[in-house]
Design an enzyme around this catalytic site. Structure first.
Site, PDB file in Angstrom:
ATOM      1  N   TYR A 186      24.055  19.817   8.971  1.00 14.12           N
ATOM      2  CA  TYR A 186      23.366  21.187   9.195  1.00 14.12           C
ATOM      3  C   TYR A 186      23.951  21.919  10.003  1.00 14.12           C
ATOM      4  O   TYR A 186      24.426  21.269  11.038  1.00 14.12           O
ATOM      5  CB  TYR A 186      21.983  20.793   9.629  1.00 14.12           C
ATOM      6  CG  TYR A 186      21.183  21.856   9.850  1.00 14.12           C
ATOM      7  CD1 TYR A 186      20.681  22.844   8.821  1.00 14.12           C
ATOM      8  CD2 TYR A 186      20.774  22.337  11.105  1.00 14.12           C
ATOM      9  CE1 TYR A 186      19.901  23.849   9.036  1.00 14.12           C
ATOM     10  CE2 TYR A 186      20.041  23.542  11.434  1.00 14.12           C
ATOM     11  CZ  TYR A 186      19.534  24.362  10.470  1.00 14.12           C
ATOM     12  OH  TYR A 186      18.971  25.317  10.668  1.00 14.12           O
ATOM     13  N   ASP A 190      31.417  21.132  14.577  1.00 14.18           N
ATOM     14  CA  ASP A 190      30.174  21.664  15.056  1.00 14.18           C
ATOM     15  C   ASP A 190      29.369  20.841  16.036  1.00 14.18           C
ATOM     16  O   ASP A 190      28.765  19.834  15.628  1.00 14.18           O
ATOM     17  CB  ASP A 190      29.193  21.702  13.792  1.00 14.18           C
ATOM     18  CG  ASP A 190      27.566  22.640  14.180  1.00 14.18           C
ATOM     19  OD1 ASP A 190      27.436  22.674  15.519  1.00 14.18           O
ATOM     20  OD2 ASP A 190      26.739  22.961  13.221  1.00 14.18           O
ATOM     21  N   LYS A 204      21.932  24.298  22.114  1.00 14.08           N
ATOM     22  CA  LYS A 204      21.479  23.199  22.550  1.00 14.08           C
ATOM     23  C   LYS A 204      21.763  22.874  24.151  1.00 14.08           C
ATOM     24  O   LYS A 204      21.136  23.699  25.071  1.00 14.08           O
ATOM     25  CB  LYS A 204      21.260  22.071  21.688  1.00 14.08           C
ATOM     26  CG  LYS A 204      20.418  22.489  20.078  1.00 14.08           C
ATOM     27  CD  LYS A 204      20.639  21.259  19.319  1.00 14.08           C
ATOM     28  CE  LYS A 204      19.751  21.927  18.155  1.00 14.08           C
ATOM     29  NZ  LYS A 204      20.480  21.602  16.701  1.00 14.08           N
TER      30      LYS A 204
HETATM   31  C1  LIG Z   1      20.494  22.774  15.679  1.00 12.92           C
HETATM   32  C2  LIG Z   1      21.863  22.881  14.771  1.00 12.92           C
HETATM   33  C3  LIG Z   1      22.338  24.031  14.620  1.00 12.92           C
HETATM   34  C4  LIG Z   1      21.598  25.288  14.712  1.00 12.92           C
HETATM   35  O1  LIG Z   1      21.392  25.622  15.985  1.00 12.92           O
HETATM   36  P1  LIG Z   1      20.001  26.814  16.174  1.00 12.92           P
HETATM   37  O2  LIG Z   1      20.124  27.188  17.660  1.00 12.92           O
HETATM   38  O3  LIG Z   1      18.959  26.069  15.751  1.00 12.92           O
HETATM   39  O4  LIG Z   1      20.294  27.957  15.661  1.00 12.92           O
HETATM   40  C5  LIG Z   1      23.531  23.970  14.101  1.00 12.92           C
HETATM   41  N1  LIG Z   1      24.375  22.943  14.067  1.00 12.92           N
HETATM   42  C6  LIG Z   1      23.899  21.770  14.337  1.00 12.92           C
HETATM   43  C7  LIG Z   1      24.744  20.562  14.226  1.00 12.92           C
HETATM   44  C8  LIG Z   1      22.664  21.760  14.956  1.00 12.92           C
HETATM   45  O5  LIG Z   1      22.017  20.485  15.247  1.00 12.92           O
END
Ligand SMILES: *Cc1c(COP(=O)(O)O)cnc(C)c1O
Length: 427
Positions: A142, A237, A265
């Protein structure tokens, strides 16, 4: 009816599904969400005054636990000086210097407001830098909810560009190619098919949005060599893994360099913050120095920066936090595995550092296909048992359990006891 239930009924009338992000809905575990009124340390308290030991940690940011005093104080002090200026500030410089000085291979960074934005912007930078359009992502990874990334590609490795969500035109995803996690050969095939068209390969260095799926030995290194060979940008990511596996994130933890890295995060300590950064020559493509446009009214917001900077400073100054946290994770998830082995329930426990996941399957979970073999009805039952005993897990199978530096040995032991009971009761 509890206060949470009453509030949720009101919420459903005015908010789609009653929640502002789908993962918060308790639909897949057959309950309605607990409305959280406050959080402190490792505990959440709901509107009915019920307390829970929290293993979600706001989906990752709360690595120091909730309401950490130094972070809270930094936010209060920042608030006293005004909430937003829409102008450059000293704290943004300090934040960027801290990140560039500590994350391997990262010369420049740009702050944004969410992980979604960070990834979307990093991809635009990679496309601008390479002059290529196609990107490779992995099924089950994701990367936020931007159009081009809402693709898992239903069938087969080579399937390109079938959107996963209504409202995403095929045109937005036609350049998104899907590969199989932990299968570098599936990426190689795509490069062989499109040797000069792939701008970037984007990967979660530890898959943490299909449950937890660690990279097999050599997988990330193979991606590195393929991207180097085909002159594509390798994007880690690290919205979850950044500042969690190690202060330098997955690059430091696995010893593999990326060209661009995205954060979210933990970087905001609970405030809405994201960032992307990497090699100078790529980042110099970004406006106003370069032709890749990317902007944000609230980017680098002074209150959000105060929170993030306070948390990152503590993490940077106390490297033993990572040793302790990763050791606690190895022990805790190892114990769950032992309990599972003693039970009759087919369970696979995956873990990496302070991230872990209990899958109700006897398959080795190494990618999206194998993750999907998990019995989600079992997970729902396990979730309900744990919640009823005051333990707050992610309300869906395909999410991580997040340990924080505040989880005590006693709390982890108590959690293991409850899991043991569940495994025995439901054998
Ligand atoms: C949570 C997440 C996102 C998206 O971040 P948001 O702050 O929710 O937009 C993108 N990549 C990874 C790996 C994530 O866990």
């Amino acid at each position: 009816m509890t206060k949470s239930e009453q509030l949720f009924m009101r919420a459903e009338r005015v908010i789609p599904g009653g929640v502002n992000s789908p993962v918060r809905a308790f639909g897949s575990v057959g309950l309605t969400p607990r409305m959280i009124a406050s959080a402190d340390g490792t505990h959440l308290t709901d509107e009915d005054g019920r307390e829970y030991l929290d293993f979600v940690g706001s989906w990752g940011p709360m690595i120091l636990g909730h309401n950490y005093p130094a972070v809270r104080e930094a936010v209060i002090r920042a608030c006293e000086k005004g909430l937003s200026y829409g102008a450059a500030t000293k704290r943004e410089v300090e934040m960027a210097e801290l990140i560039c000085g500590s994350v391997p291979n990262l010369d420049m960074v740009r702050m944004v407001n969410s992980g979604t934005e960070a990834v979307m912007s990093a991809l635009r930078a990679a496309r601008g830098y390479t002059g290529r359009d196609k990107i490779v992502k992995f099924m089950g990874c994701y990367h936020g909810h931007s159009d081009a990334l809402l693709v898992q590609a239903g069938s087969g490795v080579m399937t390109a560009g079938i959107p996963d969500s209504a409202g995403v035109p095929e045109g937005c995803t036609k350049d998104t190619l899907s590969a199989v996690y932990n299968d570098a050969a599936s990426v190689q095939k795509l490069f062989e098919e499109f040797p000069e068209e792939i701008a970037a390969v984007i990967v979660e260095p530890v898959g943490a949005n299909m449950g937890v799926v660690p990279p097999e030995k050599g997988f990330l290194g193979r991606l590195r060599s393929l991207c180097t060979k085909y002159k594509a940008v390798l994007i880690f990511d690290e919205v979850i893994t950044g500042f969690r596996l190690a202060f330098g994130g997955a690059q430091e933890y696995f010893g593999v360099n990326a060209d661009l890295v995205t954060f979210g995060k933990i970087i905001g300590a609970g405030m809405p913050v994201g960032a992307y950064g990497g090699k100078r020559e790529i980042m110099m493509c970004v406006a106003p120095v370069g032709p890749v446009y990317q902007a944000g009214t609230l980017s680098g917001n002074p209150v959000a920066m105060a929170a993030g900077l306070a948390q990152l400073t503590i993490l940077k100054e106390h490297p033993q936090i990572y040793r302790d946290l990763n050791r606690a994770g190895a022990w805790f998830f190892g114990e769950i595995r032992k309990l599972a082995d003693q039970s009759g329930i087919p369970v696979t426990v995956n873990a990496c550092g302070s991230l872990g996941c209990v899958f109700f399957t006897d398959a080795d979970v190494v990618n999206y296909e194998t993750a999907k073999t998990s019995d989600t009805a079992r997970y729902a039952e396990y979730f309900r048992y744990m919640l009823a005993h005051g333990i707050y897990l992610a309300p869906a199978q395909f999410e991580a359990m997040f340990l924080s530096a505040m989880h005590s040995g006693e709390e982890l032991h108590m959690t293991l006891e409850r899991m043991k009971e569940y495994f025995q009761l439901y054998r």
